[in-house]
Design a protein around this motif. Structure first.
Motif, mmCIF file in Angstrom:
data_model
loop_
_atom_site.group_PDB
_atom_site.id
_atom_site.type_symbol
_atom_site.label_atom_id
_atom_site.label_comp_id
_atom_site.label_asym_id
_atom_site.label_seq_id
_atom_site.Cartn_x
_atom_site.Cartn_y
_atom_site.Cartn_z
ATOM 1 N N LEU A 183 0.939 -1.227 -0.014
ATOM 2 C CA LEU A 183 0.053 -0.018 0.093
ATOM 3 C C LEU A 183 0.925 1.218 -0.022
ATOM 4 N N ARG A 184 1.935 0.987 0.621
ATOM 5 C CA ARG A 184 2.907 2.155 0.653
ATOM 6 C C ARG A 184 3.390 2.508 -0.797
ATOM 7 N N ASP A 185 3.793 1.451 -1.584
ATOM 8 C CA ASP A 185 4.438 1.249 -2.912
ATOM 9 C C ASP A 185 3.506 1.793 -3.620
ATOM 10 N N ASN A 186 2.184 1.192 -3.817
ATOM 11 C CA ASN A 186 1.201 1.322 -4.807
ATOM 12 C C ASN A 186 0.371 2.610 -4.761
ATOM 13 N N LEU A 187 0.072 2.845 -3.387
ATOM 14 C CA LEU A 187 -0.738 4.075 -3.206
ATOM 15 C C LEU A 187 -0.152 5.363 -2.709
ATOM 16 N N GLN A 188 1.329 5.257 -2.364
ATOM 17 C CA GLN A 188 1.992 6.313 -1.596
ATOM 18 C C GLN A 188 1.410 6.613 -0.329
ATOM 19 N N GLN A 189 0.814 5.508 0.399
ATOM 20 C CA GLN A 189 0.052 5.771 1.677
ATOM 21 C C GLN A 189 1.169 5.895 2.632
ATOM 22 N N THR A 190 0.994 6.839 3.630
ATOM 23 C CA THR A 190 1.953 7.084 4.893
ATOM 24 C C THR A 190 1.278 6.042 5.788
ATOM 25 N N PHE A 191 2.085 5.635 6.706
ATOM 26 C CA PHE A 191 1.564 4.707 8.045
ATOM 27 C C PHE A 191 2.671 5.155 8.853
ATOM 28 N N LEU A 192 1.732 5.573 10.231
ATOM 29 C CA LEU A 192 2.643 5.377 11.507
ATOM 30 C C LEU A 192 2.093 4.391 12.472
ATOM 31 N N ILE A 193 2.924 3.340 12.757
ATOM 32 C CA ILE A 193 2.648 2.267 13.422
ATOM 33 C C ILE A 193 3.268 1.938 14.892
ATOM 34 N N VAL A 194 2.751 1.639 15.761
ATOM 35 C CA VAL A 194 2.951 1.123 17.073
ATOM 36 C C VAL A 194 3.022 -0.237 17.092
ATOM 37 N N THR A 195 4.222 -0.717 17.322
ATOM 38 C CA THR A 195 4.274 -2.183 17.439
ATOM 39 C C THR A 195 5.254 -2.706 18.059
ATOM 40 N N HIS A 196 5.217 -4.084 18.735
ATOM 41 C CA HIS A 196 6.072 -4.929 19.394
ATOM 42 C C HIS A 196 6.798 -5.862 18.546
ATOM 43 N N ASN A 197 6.057 -6.050 17.275
ATOM 44 C CA ASN A 197 6.693 -6.871 16.291
ATOM 45 C C ASN A 197 7.911 -6.288 15.506
ATOM 46 N N GLU A 198 8.859 -7.370 15.759
ATOM 47 C CA GLU A 198 10.325 -6.967 15.365
ATOM 48 C C GLU A 198 10.396 -6.753 13.693
ATOM 49 N N GLU A 199 9.673 -7.705 13.210
ATOM 50 C CA GLU A 199 9.664 -7.922 11.846
ATOM 51 C C GLU A 199 8.906 -7.061 11.180
ATOM 52 N N LEU A 200 7.837 -6.554 11.744
ATOM 53 C CA LEU A 200 7.038 -5.492 10.934
ATOM 54 C C LEU A 200 7.996 -4.117 11.096
ATOM 55 N N ALA A 201 8.479 -3.924 12.334
ATOM 56 C CA ALA A 201 9.606 -2.816 12.440
ATOM 57 C C ALA A 201 10.660 -2.790 11.537
ATOM 58 N N ALA A 202 11.131 -3.881 11.263
ATOM 59 C CA ALA A 202 12.417 -4.171 10.437
ATOM 60 C C ALA A 202 11.785 -4.033 8.906
ATOM 61 N N MET A 203 10.644 -3.810 8.390
ATOM 62 C CA MET A 203 10.062 -3.482 6.983
ATOM 63 C C MET A 203 9.665 -2.204 7.044
ATOM 64 N N SER A 204 9.839 -1.339 8.039
ATOM 65 C CA SER A 204 9.599 0.141 7.954
ATOM 66 C C SER A 204 10.690 0.966 7.223
ATOM 67 N N ASP A 205 10.092 2.111 6.917
ATOM 68 C CA ASP A 205 11.345 2.997 6.454
ATOM 69 C C ASP A 205 12.263 3.647 7.525
ATOM 70 N N ALA A 206 11.594 3.790 8.686
ATOM 71 C CA ALA A 206 12.138 4.220 9.952
ATOM 72 C C ALA A 206 11.797 3.558 11.195
ATOM 73 N N VAL A 207 12.547 3.457 12.359
ATOM 74 C CA VAL A 207 11.912 2.996 13.395
ATOM 75 C C VAL A 207 12.501 4.196 14.658
ATOM 76 N N LEU A 208 11.150 4.328 15.475
ATOM 77 C CA LEU A 208 11.622 5.243 16.326
ATOM 78 C C LEU A 208 11.413 4.536 17.710
ATOM 79 N N HIS A 209 12.334 4.841 18.629
ATOM 80 C CA HIS A 209 12.356 4.141 19.799
ATOM 81 C C HIS A 209 11.950 4.905 20.965
ATOM 82 N N MET A 210 10.920 4.598 21.873
ATOM 83 C CA MET A 210 10.470 5.429 22.856
ATOM 84 C C MET A 210 10.835 4.692 24.263
#
Length: 216
Positions: A183-210
């Motif tokens: 969806l990011r690639d095809n629709l140019q959609q922006t996502f902000l995701i809160v996650t504990h899933n390391e695999e999902l975080a690894a597929m992100s463009d950037a990871v912010l640590h709180m």
């Protein structure tokens, strides 16, 4: 595209956010990670205008969200933001098509226009054959894809996702990860995701640590 400055939030005497700054570019997947209690979901809800900060400024496409109130804020949220949560929050008496259409109905789109857009999204997300099924007739992964389609129906500037794979098994979680990337690639959609899933975080463009109410 989304900028927040000096965001503070207290619940009673508990200081949850301690001056958070964040800036997000269009067509990116940004993940926020950190231990429980770090303030991730609170920040997401404030950025998505579902909660209010005690202090700070938030701008989405140069619109000052922190100054909007009531019906104006609700209308802006409906038009420019989408939401996906850990639990899909689908209406049990509605079909997939109807559930996806709800935000479009709220924004005063015609039923025909809403149904056309909802059909396109469900087809894109591999659910064309399930359009007229109710949530209880679908798997957990299918229900969450319906929730994603609902988040996208009004072509929002940004989709906020709070632990979107937290209630899915590993197979369905991986499918949802790949879906968000497409969806990011095809629709140019922006996502902000809160996650504990390391695999999902690894597929992100950037990871912010709180940690302790701050972005490290």
């Amino acid at each position: 595209m989304l900028t927040a400055r000096n965001i503070h939030k207290k619940y009673g005497t508990l200081e949850v956010l301690k001056g958070v700054d964040i800036s997000i570019e269009s067509a990116k997947i940004i993940s926020i990670v950190g231990s429980s209690g770090a303030g991730k979901s609170t920040l997401l809800h404030i950025l998505g205008s579902l909660d209010t900060a005690d202090q700070g400024e938030i701008y989405l496409h140069n619109e000052a969200l922190h100054l909007l109130k009531g019906k104006k804020l609700a209308a802006f949220r409906n038009r420019h933001m989408g939401f996906v949560f850990q639990f899909h929050h689908l209406l049990p008496e509605f079909s997939a098509l109807e559930n996806v259409s709800v935000p479009a109905w709220i924004s005063k789109k015609s039923k025909k226009e809403a149904a056309t857009r909802a059909t396109e999204l469900l087809d894109m997300l591999g659910l064309k054959a399930r359009m007229h099924h109710k949530p209880q007739e679908m798997s957990g992964g299918e229900q969450q894809r319906v929730a994603v389609a609902r988040a996208l129906i009004n072509q929002p500037a940004i989709v906020f996702a709070d632990e979107p794979t937290g209630n899915l098994d590993s197979t369905h979680a991986k499918e949802l990860h790949q879906l968000l990337v497409s969806l990011r690639d095809n629709l140019q959609q922006t996502f902000l995701i809160v996650t504990h899933n390391e695999e999902l975080a690894a597929m992100s463009d950037a990871v912010l640590h709180m940690k302790d109410g701050r972005i490290m």
